[in-house]
Design an enzyme around this catalytic site. Sequence first.
Site: not given
Ligand code: ADP
Ligand code: ADP
Ligand code: MG
Length: 460
Positions: A165-166, A201-202, A204, A209, A237, A291, A293
């Site tokens: 969830g960022g 991670e490095k 980027i 995305h 997103k 992900n 799900r």
């Molecule tokens: P997607 O990955 O489907 O694009 P999001 O990253 O927005 O969508 O995550 C989907 C929903 O799940 C959001 O409401 C986000 O806040 C929640 N979410 C995702 N991962 C977690 C987590 N590890 N803990 C709590 N909430 C999460």
């Molecule tokens: P989450 O599990 O919270 O969704 P992600 O690993 O998918 O986390 O990363 C979420 C966002 O963070 C990516 O869509 C991108 O914008 C940024 N990000 C993640 N890893 C990197 C990286 N190594 N370099 C630059 N941006 C990154």
């Molecule tokens: Mg992600």
Amino acid sequence: MTIRSILVANRGEIAVRIIRAAKALGIHTVQVYSAADRDMLAVKMADAAVEIGPPSAAKSYLNIAAVMKAAIDAGVDAVHPGYGFLSENAAFAKAVTDAGLVFIGPSAQAIQLLGDKVEARKVAKAAGVPTVPGSDGRIDDLDAARIVVAGIGFPVMIKAAAGGGGRGIRIAETMEDFERHFPQASAEALAAFGDGGLYVEKVITRARHVEVQILGDGIDAVHCFERECSLQRRRQKVWEEAPAFRLPDAVRTRLCASAVALAREVKYRGAGTVEYLYDEESGEFYFIEVNTRIQVEHPVTEMVTGIDLVEEMIRIAGGDRLSVRQDKIKVQGHAIECRINAEDPVRGFLPAPGTIEALTVPEGEGIRFDTMLYAGYQVPPFYDSLLGKLIVWGETRESCLNRLRQALQTLEIKGLATTIPLHLALAADPAIASGDVHTRFLEPWLDTAFQSPVPPKEVA
Ligand code: ADP
Ligand code: ADP
Ligand code: MG
């Protein structure tokens, strides 16, 4: 087994979406809800509904015992977890199957393995999928970490193995930065996810995305092409598209094949998403996570492929083989999704719960609005601010954008502030039209270009 009834273990727009798919398959639906959600649309739509606890998510939607009790008492065959909440919780998936019910998603083991972002990187590497340069495993102590980080080069990203969830991500520009952030990040991850494990991670720097939708039945796996999700705020997103623009066909082919290779590596069963960062300049892409799900932005894939991903998830969970063959999956046209949140984009995205006084939804060919809203509905303040998703399809990206602008003009949600003005401004922006964006485009754009040319339609 044939699934005849489903417990919907989620809320909001995704609960509505799951009920719609279940009804299309002739499946009986039971909706769970918290005390704050008695009036939600999914409760009205489902065949039956069960209150599972107080407003606090920890005591309701995240309470495994309460959700399991509802499932067992209702006598359902299966449980759909939606996204967020318990959807990527391996203990929940196990509780469901241990009770003799079907979990509509991958196995608990697959969730466990791929949900750990460090283990997922190992799986990706084993499947021959390129990963972002970074640590081989978790990094536990600062001394070992220094050596790894020096080898990668700055800036680096410190990420929580259990993050999502960022959340659970920090950037370090220098070694001093890194030394300061590392212990804090670990403590934070432990508090937020119950697991303090970190990896690096490095960064980027100018990445897009791009993610691939996969479907597996445990024997075979296919991809349903990719989505572009570079418009993000706080790594969440905001706006998504399918297909990804300006992606050379040769890259698309390799990208999608790599996601299928990863799915086959773990004999994946269900719907999932393999996320990547794509460096437009070098043409390289790098795996970031899986992900396990259904995702928020799944409708853009549905609009361009004609596949109902939620129905497909339910059929696979019921034991069916994939109903789609790879060579039959084609992309037609272009789709864009705008996430409409109860947040005020001109006031720093301040959450704006309230009552829906009136609702005008655009209609017509290629327009879909996935929502939990109805006039008179009171948006509770306790949960995610997503109100709905406007999804628009067009023959080309240009016609899709034209149609989107029109649809956004029509969409009216009275009674609270929403992110519609943000989407109107984005849809009118030349950089968006040219596709010249990356993951760090939106935040500076909000500070400079977004002056809310269109005044917010309604402020509560
Ligand atoms: P997607 O990955 O489907 O694009 P999001 O990253 O927005 O969508 O995550 C989907 C929903 O799940 C959001 O409401 C986000 O806040 C929640 N979410 C995702 N991962 C977690 C987590 N590890 N803990 C709590 N909430 C999460
Ligand atoms: P989450 O599990 O919270 O969704 P992600 O690993 O998918 O986390 O990363 C979420 C966002 O963070 C990516 O869509 C991108 O914008 C940024 N990000 C993640 N890893 C990197 C990286 N190594 N370099 C630059 N941006 C990154
Ligand atoms: Mg992600």
